[in-house]
Design a protein around this motif. Structure first.
Motif, PDB file in Angstrom:
ATOM      1  N   SER A  41      -1.533 -23.153  -6.319  1.00  0.00           N
ATOM      2  CA  SER A  41      -2.657 -23.029  -5.701  1.00  0.00           C
ATOM      3  C   SER A  41      -2.858 -21.707  -4.726  1.00  0.00           C
ATOM      4  CB  SER A  41      -3.109 -24.140  -4.781  1.00  0.00           C
ATOM      5  OG  SER A  41      -2.439 -24.228  -3.601  1.00  0.00           O
TER       6      SER A  41
ATOM      7  N   LEU B  60      -3.389 -18.581  -6.673  1.00  0.00           N
ATOM      8  CA  LEU B  60      -4.509 -18.775  -7.148  1.00  0.00           C
ATOM      9  C   LEU B  60      -5.516 -18.302  -6.015  1.00  0.00           C
ATOM     10  CD1 LEU B  60      -6.902 -19.283  -9.264  1.00  0.00           C
ATOM     11  CD2 LEU B  60      -6.848 -21.728  -8.451  1.00  0.00           C
TER      12      LEU B  60
ATOM     13  N   GLY C 192     -17.599 -24.150  -4.015  1.00  0.00           N
ATOM     14  CA  GLY C 192     -17.281 -25.744  -3.631  1.00  0.00           C
ATOM     15  C   GLY C 192     -16.803 -26.362  -5.059  1.00  0.00           C
ATOM     16  N   ALA C 193     -16.548 -25.417  -5.945  1.00  0.00           N
ATOM     17  CA  ALA C 193     -15.989 -25.742  -7.387  1.00  0.00           C
ATOM     18  C   ALA C 193     -14.636 -26.492  -7.172  1.00  0.00           C
ATOM     19  CB  ALA C 193     -15.988 -24.779  -8.261  1.00  0.00           C
ATOM     20  N   ASN C 194     -14.220 -27.503  -8.043  1.00  0.00           N
ATOM     21  CA  ASN C 194     -12.907 -28.171  -7.886  1.00  0.00           C
ATOM     22  C   ASN C 194     -11.973 -27.446  -8.985  1.00  0.00           C
ATOM     23  OD1 ASN C 194     -12.841 -30.870  -6.520  1.00  0.00           O
ATOM     24  ND2 ASN C 194     -14.934 -30.630  -6.911  1.00  0.00           N
ATOM     25  N   TYR C 195     -10.837 -26.762  -8.527  1.00  0.00           N
ATOM     26  CA  TYR C 195      -9.769 -26.340  -9.587  1.00  0.00           C
ATOM     27  C   TYR C 195      -8.791 -27.157  -9.728  1.00  0.00           C
ATOM     28  CZ  TYR C 195     -12.746 -22.120  -8.798  1.00  0.00           C
ATOM     29  OH  TYR C 195     -13.672 -21.248  -8.489  1.00  0.00           O
ATOM     30  N   VAL C 196      -8.373 -27.333 -11.025  1.00  0.00           N
ATOM     31  CA  VAL C 196      -6.863 -27.714 -11.410  1.00  0.00           C
ATOM     32  C   VAL C 196      -6.259 -26.791 -12.074  1.00  0.00           C
ATOM     33  CG1 VAL C 196      -5.685 -29.736 -12.844  1.00  0.00           C
ATOM     34  CG2 VAL C 196      -7.957 -30.071 -12.056  1.00  0.00           C
TER      35      VAL C 196
ATOM     36  N   LEU D  82     -15.951 -28.712 -12.009  1.00  0.00           N
ATOM     37  CA  LEU D  82     -14.446 -28.499 -12.370  1.00  0.00           C
ATOM     38  C   LEU D  82     -14.102 -27.541 -13.313  1.00  0.00           C
ATOM     39  CD1 LEU D  82     -11.723 -30.267 -11.772  1.00  0.00           C
ATOM     40  CD2 LEU D  82     -12.296 -31.683 -13.649  1.00  0.00           C
TER      41      LEU D  82
END
Lengths: 85, 136
Positions: free
Chosen positions: A14, A17, A34-38, A65
């Motif tokens: 992260s 990233l 505000g997007a979620n990242y994996v 996501l």
């Protein structure tokens, strides 16, 4: 792999990233704030298998996501695949 | 007599570009970035920072470590540099969700980008302590 190891490996990813996202190479204009990242590693398959489970759990949270894949390409060190938008 | 110049309410100095008076804050255009990165099924880290047009980080708005508890994300600790220096807000415990603010042990010098890195490393090395203390 323990959850602690997963945490530490993912936080390392992260950070990479975040470093990419703060560089001028990343525009990110198409991604909502505000997007979620994996994150997914370029080399660690066992980590990626665990992170796939995170995607399955978070897919229906109601927030955007995005999967972020680390690459070995120095010009484009990350690629992205929206899962839920 | 020339036109009377209006002073900006907040700033003392007036910047002129092409002889047109500008508000000083207009020169500093920043863009806010928010990223929520999942680390485990029950843990995530949130980065919110501002960058200027050059791409330099100008402010660490937020670096948070959240834990998923009872179907909700709960912020255990949050670093920010809202007042020009890095400090943290930490929840006391699961039974007392109040936040206390401190700068103890926090990096004092450096750039916002260095603060961002420092906060990330702090969470990486100490997240178990934060989580255990929260549930204690």
């Amino acid at each position: 792999m323990s959850q602690q190891i997963q945490f530490q490996k993912n936080i390392d990813l992260s950070e990479k990233l975040a470093s990419y996202m703060t560089s001028s190479r990343f525009s990110g204009n198409s991604f909502p704030s505000g997007a979620n990242y994996v994150v997914f590693s370029a080399t660690d398959k066992s980590l990626n298998a665990l992170n796939d489970e995170i995607v399955k759990k978070r897919k229906h949270d109601g927030h955007p996501l995005i999967k972020a894949f680390e690459t070995t390409d120095k010009k484009n060190p990350w690629t992205f695949a929206p899962v839920a938008y | 007599m020339g036109k009377k110049r209006r002073k900006h309410r907040i700033f003392d100095k007036i910047i002129y570009i092409d002889n047109i008076p500008q508000s000083p804050e207009l020169k500093i255009i920043t863009k806010k970035f928010e990223s929520y990165i999942n680390l485990t099924p029950e843990d995530r880290i949130i980065y919110i920072y501002e960058k200027n047009l050059k791409g330099d980080i100008t402010k660490v708005v937020d670096v948070s470590y959240d834990s998923f508890i009872s179907n909700n994300w709960v912020t255990i600790i949050r670093f920010d540099s809202e007042h020009g220096h890095l400090h943290y807000h930490k929840r006391i415990s699961i039974n007392n969700l109040e936040l206390f603010v401190s700068e103890i042990g926090v990096i004092k010098k450096g750039t916002p980008k260095k603060w961002l890195t420092w906060a990330i490393n702090n969470i990486k090395t100490r997240y178990l302590d934060y989580k255990n203390n929260f549930f204690a």
